[in-house]
Design a protein around this motif. Structure first.
Motif, PDB file in Angstrom:
ATOM      1  N   LEU A 175      39.723  28.005  54.809  1.00 56.53           N
ATOM      2  CA  LEU A 175      40.630  29.140  55.095  1.00 56.53           C
ATOM      3  C   LEU A 175      41.912  28.902  54.417  1.00 56.53           C
ATOM      4  CD1 LEU A 175      40.942  29.348  59.126  1.00 56.53           C
ATOM      5  CD2 LEU A 175      40.313  31.194  57.526  1.00 56.53           C
ATOM      6  N   ALA A 176      42.509  27.595  53.895  1.00 57.17           N
ATOM      7  CA  ALA A 176      43.237  27.508  52.852  1.00 57.17           C
ATOM      8  C   ALA A 176      43.029  27.903  51.518  1.00 57.17           C
ATOM      9  CB  ALA A 176      43.711  25.877  52.949  1.00 57.17           C
ATOM     10  N   ARG A 177      41.820  27.689  51.068  1.00 53.69           N
ATOM     11  CA  ARG A 177      41.537  28.071  49.836  1.00 53.69           C
ATOM     12  C   ARG A 177      41.607  29.359  49.618  1.00 53.69           C
ATOM     13  NH1 ARG A 177      37.668  23.779  49.873  1.00 53.69           N
ATOM     14  NH2 ARG A 177      36.229  25.323  50.351  1.00 53.69           N
ATOM     15  N   ALA A 178      40.812  30.266  50.796  1.00 52.75           N
ATOM     16  CA  ALA A 178      40.591  31.535  50.803  1.00 52.75           C
ATOM     17  C   ALA A 178      41.988  32.366  50.735  1.00 52.75           C
ATOM     18  CB  ALA A 178      39.672  32.071  52.089  1.00 52.75           C
ATOM     19  N   ALA A 179      42.981  31.722  51.636  1.00 52.80           N
ATOM     20  CA  ALA A 179      44.263  32.312  51.460  1.00 52.80           C
ATOM     21  C   ALA A 179      44.967  31.819  50.394  1.00 52.80           C
ATOM     22  CB  ALA A 179      45.059  31.563  52.871  1.00 52.80           C
ATOM     23  N   TRP A 180      44.755  30.901  49.676  1.00 54.49           N
ATOM     24  CA  TRP A 180      45.348  30.965  48.431  1.00 54.49           C
ATOM     25  C   TRP A 180      44.865  31.889  47.573  1.00 54.49           C
ATOM     26  CZ3 TRP A 180      49.317  28.304  46.473  1.00 54.49           C
ATOM     27  CH2 TRP A 180      49.386  28.167  44.989  1.00 54.49           C
ATOM     28  N   VAL A 199      40.151  42.991  42.631  1.00 56.57           N
ATOM     29  CA  VAL A 199      40.860  42.800  44.072  1.00 56.57           C
ATOM     30  C   VAL A 199      42.413  42.982  43.677  1.00 56.57           C
ATOM     31  CG1 VAL A 199      41.498  41.264  45.630  1.00 56.57           C
ATOM     32  CG2 VAL A 199      39.512  41.098  44.777  1.00 56.57           C
ATOM     33  N   VAL A 200      42.810  42.585  42.581  1.00 54.83           N
ATOM     34  CA  VAL A 200      44.353  42.787  42.242  1.00 54.83           C
ATOM     35  C   VAL A 200      44.419  43.928  42.047  1.00 54.83           C
ATOM     36  CG1 VAL A 200      45.836  42.369  40.150  1.00 54.83           C
ATOM     37  CG2 VAL A 200      44.470  40.288  41.120  1.00 54.83           C
ATOM     38  N   LEU A 201      43.491  44.944  41.257  1.00 57.53           N
ATOM     39  CA  LEU A 201      43.708  46.359  40.994  1.00 57.53           C
ATOM     40  C   LEU A 201      43.918  47.052  42.439  1.00 57.53           C
ATOM     41  CD1 LEU A 201      43.938  48.648  38.698  1.00 57.53           C
ATOM     42  CD2 LEU A 201      41.334  48.711  39.121  1.00 57.53           C
ATOM     43  N   VAL A 202      43.168  46.647  43.454  1.00 55.96           N
ATOM     44  CA  VAL A 202      43.153  47.295  44.710  1.00 55.96           C
ATOM     45  C   VAL A 202      44.490  47.031  45.506  1.00 55.96           C
ATOM     46  CG1 VAL A 202      42.155  47.642  47.113  1.00 55.96           C
ATOM     47  CG2 VAL A 202      40.612  47.247  45.239  1.00 55.96           C
ATOM     48  N   ALA A 203      44.908  45.849  45.299  1.00 61.28           N
ATOM     49  CA  ALA A 203      46.369  45.487  45.713  1.00 61.28           C
ATOM     50  C   ALA A 203      47.339  46.156  45.189  1.00 61.28           C
ATOM     51  CB  ALA A 203      46.424  44.095  45.799  1.00 61.28           C
ATOM     52  N   GLY A 209      40.387  44.869  49.387  1.00 58.17           N
ATOM     53  CA  GLY A 209      39.590  44.728  48.187  1.00 58.17           C
ATOM     54  C   GLY A 209      38.500  43.733  48.097  1.00 58.17           C
ATOM     55  N   GLU A 210      38.789  42.730  48.861  1.00 57.71           N
ATOM     56  CA  GLU A 210      37.724  41.473  48.680  1.00 57.71           C
ATOM     57  C   GLU A 210      36.416  41.845  49.703  1.00 57.71           C
ATOM     58  OE1 GLU A 210      40.886  37.908  48.419  1.00 57.71           O
ATOM     59  OE2 GLU A 210      40.092  38.682  50.710  1.00 57.71           O
ATOM     60  N   PHE A 211      36.803  42.845  50.922  1.00 55.89           N
ATOM     61  CA  PHE A 211      35.786  43.445  51.608  1.00 55.89           C
ATOM     62  C   PHE A 211      34.622  43.985  50.538  1.00 55.89           C
ATOM     63  CE2 PHE A 211      36.112  44.389  56.227  1.00 55.89           C
ATOM     64  CZ  PHE A 211      37.055  43.468  56.334  1.00 55.89           C
ATOM     65  N   PHE A 212      34.963  44.586  49.475  1.00 55.36           N
ATOM     66  CA  PHE A 212      34.368  45.421  48.782  1.00 55.36           C
ATOM     67  C   PHE A 212      33.608  44.836  47.356  1.00 55.36           C
ATOM     68  CE2 PHE A 212      36.116  48.596  51.425  1.00 55.36           C
ATOM     69  CZ  PHE A 212      34.897  49.471  51.629  1.00 55.36           C
ATOM     70  N   THR A 213      34.537  43.981  47.027  1.00 56.11           N
ATOM     71  CA  THR A 213      34.152  43.440  45.616  1.00 56.11           C
ATOM     72  C   THR A 213      33.958  41.913  45.774  1.00 56.11           C
ATOM     73  OG1 THR A 213      36.553  42.878  45.146  1.00 56.11           O
ATOM     74  CG2 THR A 213      36.007  44.895  44.755  1.00 56.11           C
ATOM     75  N   GLY A 214      34.652  41.213  46.758  1.00 59.71           N
ATOM     76  CA  GLY A 214      34.382  39.753  46.719  1.00 59.71           C
ATOM     77  C   GLY A 214      35.144  39.171  45.119  1.00 59.71           C
ATOM     78  N   TYR A 215      34.764  38.046  44.951  1.00 57.03           N
ATOM     79  CA  TYR A 215      34.832  37.579  43.712  1.00 57.03           C
ATOM     80  C   TYR A 215      33.777  36.958  42.893  1.00 57.03           C
ATOM     81  CZ  TYR A 215      39.498  37.440  45.579  1.00 57.03           C
ATOM     82  OH  TYR A 215      40.761  37.986  46.170  1.00 57.03           O
ATOM     83  N   GLY A 216      32.599  37.533  43.315  1.00 55.82           N
ATOM     84  CA  GLY A 216      31.395  37.004  42.707  1.00 55.82           C
ATOM     85  C   GLY A 216      31.186  35.454  42.983  1.00 55.82           C
ATOM     86  N   SER A 222      33.213  33.237  41.860  1.00 52.01           N
ATOM     87  CA  SER A 222      34.407  32.462  41.592  1.00 52.01           C
ATOM     88  C   SER A 222      35.074  32.010  42.760  1.00 52.01           C
ATOM     89  CB  SER A 222      35.218  33.292  40.858  1.00 52.01           C
ATOM     90  OG  SER A 222      35.789  34.360  41.387  1.00 52.01           O
ATOM     91  N   GLY A 223      34.865  32.657  43.990  1.00 53.46           N
ATOM     92  CA  GLY A 223      35.261  32.079  45.108  1.00 53.46           C
ATOM     93  C   GLY A 223      35.292  32.855  46.269  1.00 53.46           C
ATOM     94  N   GLN A 224      35.767  32.482  47.497  1.00 54.49           N
ATOM     95  CA  GLN A 224      35.985  33.470  48.680  1.00 54.49           C
ATOM     96  C   GLN A 224      37.234  33.461  49.076  1.00 54.49           C
ATOM     97  OE1 GLN A 224      33.181  31.003  50.977  1.00 54.49           O
ATOM     98  NE2 GLN A 224      31.499  31.726  50.075  1.00 54.49           N
ATOM     99  N   GLY A 225      37.608  34.867  49.300  1.00 51.46           N
ATOM    100  CA  GLY A 225      38.951  35.139  49.892  1.00 51.46           C
ATOM    101  C   GLY A 225      38.926  35.442  51.374  1.00 51.46           C
ATOM    102  N   LEU A 226      40.093  35.653  51.883  1.00 50.28           N
ATOM    103  CA  LEU A 226      40.032  36.017  53.389  1.00 50.28           C
ATOM    104  C   LEU A 226      39.211  37.206  53.804  1.00 50.28           C
ATOM    105  CD1 LEU A 226      43.751  35.201  54.255  1.00 50.28           C
ATOM    106  CD2 LEU A 226      41.966  34.008  54.894  1.00 50.28           C
TER     107      LEU A 226
END
Lengths: 266, 258
Positions: free
Chosen positions: B57-62, B126-130, B198-205, B207-211
Motif C-alpha cells: 500500500l505504501a509503495r502504491a500510495a507513493w 496517469v499524470v495526464l489524467v491528474a 487514471g490508474e484504473f484505466f492505464t496502470g503503469y504497465g 513499472s509498478g502498481q498504484g492505489l
C-alpha cells in the motif's frame, strides 16, 4: 531648493486649466463644466466641493489619468501625460485609501515608484531611509501594511508619493477615512513636508477646516457638473501650527468657505 | 510556532473526531449483526489487511501521490500560463473559455481510454489524467487574481510610467498569488482522484502498481478488507496533499492580507 513661499506666484502658473471640461461617454454624464484656473509653482491649493461634484475627476485630469473632453489642462505648458513621460518626477498621487501593496514591506512600498522609474539600488535604499525618517516610520521599515494603523499606512503612502521628489503632489481626500486626531496630525505633517520639499500641492477634500488649515488658496466647487463657485485666498503665514485652529480669524475664514460651499450646493 | 501547532490542531482534530466516531459505529454494527466479511469487514479486519499489505500500500500510495503531484505541478504551470493569456485579451478569454469549461465537465472516465490509446499505459498517462482534472480551478482562480487589481494601484503604476511588464510582474502576478493558491488547494484533491481514476484505466504497465490498480484488483477478487484498506490509503493520501496545500495557502495569505 528654495522655500515654496518665495516661489509661489512669481512666475507663470505651473498648472493651467483653460476651459477644461469632462463628459464621460458612458451614459453621457457631464462631470465637470468648463473650468479655468491656474496654480502657481510651489503653491498649496485645496479644492472643496459637495460629494460627486467632480473633484476627483479634476484631480485625475491633472494627473493625466483622464483627458479633458473639451478645453486644455497643462502642467508646465505640456499635457500631463507628456509632462509625466518627459520627467519621471513630474507628479505623484495620494489616493483616498493608502493603496499599499500588501505583499511588500513598508520600505518596499516606498521604494516602488523609484523602482518603476529605474533608480539604482543604492539610491533607492538611501532615499527610502530618508523618507521613512521624514514621516517618523524608520523603525517600521520591515513591517507589512496590515500591521500598521490607518494613519501610519497613510504616512507610508505620503512617503511613497514624495520619494520621487515630485514637483506636483495631487491628493484625493487622503485623510477622509481617519479619525479627527490622526487627520489633524497628518495635516501638520503634510505642511511640514511641503515646506521641506517645496512641491506644488493640489488637495481635494470635503472638509472646510482641513482646506483652510493647509492651503494658501481654496477653490470651492459647485455640485455636478462642477464649476468654480468661489476662489478664496487664505492669508495665514507659514509655518502654521496647531494653534492656528483656535484663532478667531481662522474660524471666520472657515465660515466664509462653508458659506460658499453651501451656496454652490444649491 | 505555537500558532502553527494550533492551526494544525484546528485543521486535524475535528475531522479526526468524526473519523473515530464512524469507526466505533462501524465496529459495533459489523460485529453485532454478523455481517459477512466480503460485504463489510469489521474495522479490525481492515486494519489487519492494511498491516499485512502495508508495504504494498505504501509503495502504491507513493506512486499515486507522485503522479498526482506531477499532474498538479503541470496544472500550475499550464494553468498560470493560460490565465496569463486570458488576462491579456478579452477576445482570447471569450474564444477559449468554453474549452476550459469542457475540461471541467468532460467525464474523465470517458477520455481515459483515449489517453491510453494516445499515450500508452505509463506513468505519464496517469499524470495526464491528474493534470486534466486539476487544471480548471487554477485557470479560473488565477485569471480572477490577474484581472481584479485595485483600480488605485493600477493608476499608481500608470502615474509612475510603469511599463506593461512592470505592471504584470510587480502588480498583477503578486496580486494573483493568493487566488492561485486557492486554486491549487481545490485542485489538490482533484489531482489525487484523477491519478486513481487514471490508474484504473492505464496502470503503469510493468513499472509498478498504484492505489487505483490495487483497488480494481482487490475489488475484483472480493478481498474487501484489502479493498477498504486501499480506499483509506487513497483518502489519507488526498487528505495529506490537501492539508499541505491548505497550510501553504494559509502561510501565504497571512502575508498577503490587506
Amino acid at each position: 531648493m528654495s522655500s515654496p513661499t518665495d516661489n509661489a506666484g512669481t512666475d507663470a502658473p505651473l498648472i493651467v486649466a483653460d476651459g477644461a471640461a469632462m463628459t464621460f461617454p458612458s451614459g453621457d454624464v457631464r462631470a465637470l463644466a468648463p473650468l479655468g484656473f491656474g496654480v502657481g509653482r510651489g503653491d498649496f491649493v485645496s479644492i472643496v466641493g459637495p460629494s460627486g461634484c467632480g473633484k476627483s475627476t479634476l484631480l485625475r485630469l491633472v494627473a493625466g489619468l483622464l483627458r479633458p473632453t473639451e478645453g486644455t489642462l497643462m502642467i508646465g505648458g505640456r499635457p500631463p501625460q507628456d509632462a509625466r513621460r518627459d520627467d519621471a518626477n513630474a507628479l505623484s498621487f495620494v489616493f483616498q485609501q493608502a493603496a499599499l501593496l500588501p505583499w511588500r514591506t513598508v520600505a518596499g512600498n516606498v521604494a516602488l515608484p523609484l523602482e518603476l522609474e529605474g533608480a539604482g539600488r543604492l539610491d533607492r535604499r538611501a532615499r527610502v531611509k530618508e523618507m521613512l525618517e521624514l514621516v517618523g516610520l524608520a523603525e517600521f521599515a520591515r513591517a507589512y501594511p496590515h500591521q500598521l494603523s490607518g494613519g501610519m499606512q497613510m504616512r507610508v503612502s505620503l512617503a511613497r508619493a514624495l520619494a520621487t521628489r515630485p514637483s506636483v503632489l495631487l491628493l484625493d481626500e487622503p485623510f477622509g477615512a481617519l479619525d479627527e486626531i490622526a487627520r489633524q496630525r497628518l495635516n501638520e505633517e503634510l505642511l511640514r513636508l511641503w515646506s521641506h520639499d517645496g512641491f506644488t500641492a493640489l488637495f481635494v477634500t470635503h472638509n472646510v477646516y482641513e482646506a483652510a488649515f493647509l492651503s494658501r488658496r481654496v477653490i470651492v466647487m459647485s455640485k455636478r457638473p462642477g464649476r468654480i463657485a468661489a476662489d478664496i485666498a487664505v492669508p495665514f503665514d507659514h509655518p502654521r501650527t496647531a494653534a492656528l485652529r483656535a484663532e478667531p480669524e481662522f474660524a471666520r475664514l472657515c465660515g466664509e468657505i462653508g458659506a460658499a460651499l453651501e451656496k454652490g450646493s444649491e | 510556532m505555537t500558532g502553527f501547532a494550533r492551526r494544525l490542531a484546528a485543521l486535524v482534530l475535528p475531522p479526526l473526531a468524526v473519523f473515530l466516531a464512524v469507526l466505533a459505529v462501524w465496529h459495533v454494527v459489523t460485529v453485532r449483526f454478523d455481517v459477512p466479511e466480503y460485504v463489510v469487514p469489521p474495522p479490525g479486519g481492515v486494519l489487519d489487511a492494511a498491516v499485512k499489505s502495508g508495504a504494498k500500500l505504501a509503495r502504491a500510495a507513493w506512486l499515486t501521490g507522485a503522479a498526482a503531484l506531477c499532474g498538479l505541478a503541470v496544472s500550475v504551470v499550464v494553468g498560470v500560463l493560460v490565465a496569463f493569456a486570458f488576462s491579456q485579451a478579452r477576445l482570447v478569454r471569450r474564444a477559449f473559455y468554453p474549452y476550459a469549461i469542457f475540461l471541467q465537465t468532460v467525464p474523465i472516465v470517458a477520455i481515459a481510454p483515449v489517453i491510453v490509446i494516445w499515450v500508452g499505459q505509463e506513468f505519464r498517462s496517469v499524470v495526464l489524467v491528474a493534470h486534466i482534472v486539476s487544471l480548471f480551478p487554477i485557470i479560473t482562480n488565477t485569471t480572477q487574481g490577474l484581472t481584479s487589481v485595485d483600480r488605485n494601484l493600477l493608476e499608481l503604476f500608470r502615474i509612475h510610467n510603469a511599463s506593461r511588464l512592470q505592471v504584470l510582474l510587480r502588480l498583477r502576478f503578486p496580486n494573483a498569488v493568493p487566488n492561485t493558491m486557492t486554486g491549487i488547494k481545490t485542485s489538490s484533491g482533484l489531482a489525487v482522484i484523477g491519478a486513481i481514476v487514471g490508474e484504473f484505466f492505464t496502470g503503469y504497465g510493468e513499472s509498478g502498481q498504484g492505489l487505483g490498480f490495487l483497488i480494481q484488483l482487490w475489488g475484483g477478487q472480493l478481498r474487501t478488507a484489502e479493498l477498504f484498506a486501499a480506499i483509506f490509503a487513497s483518502t489519507l493520501l488526498g487528505l495529506v496533499i490537501f492539508a499541505a496545500a491548505s497550510l501553504v495557502e494559509d502561510l501565504i495569505a497571512s502575508r498577503w492580507r490587506d
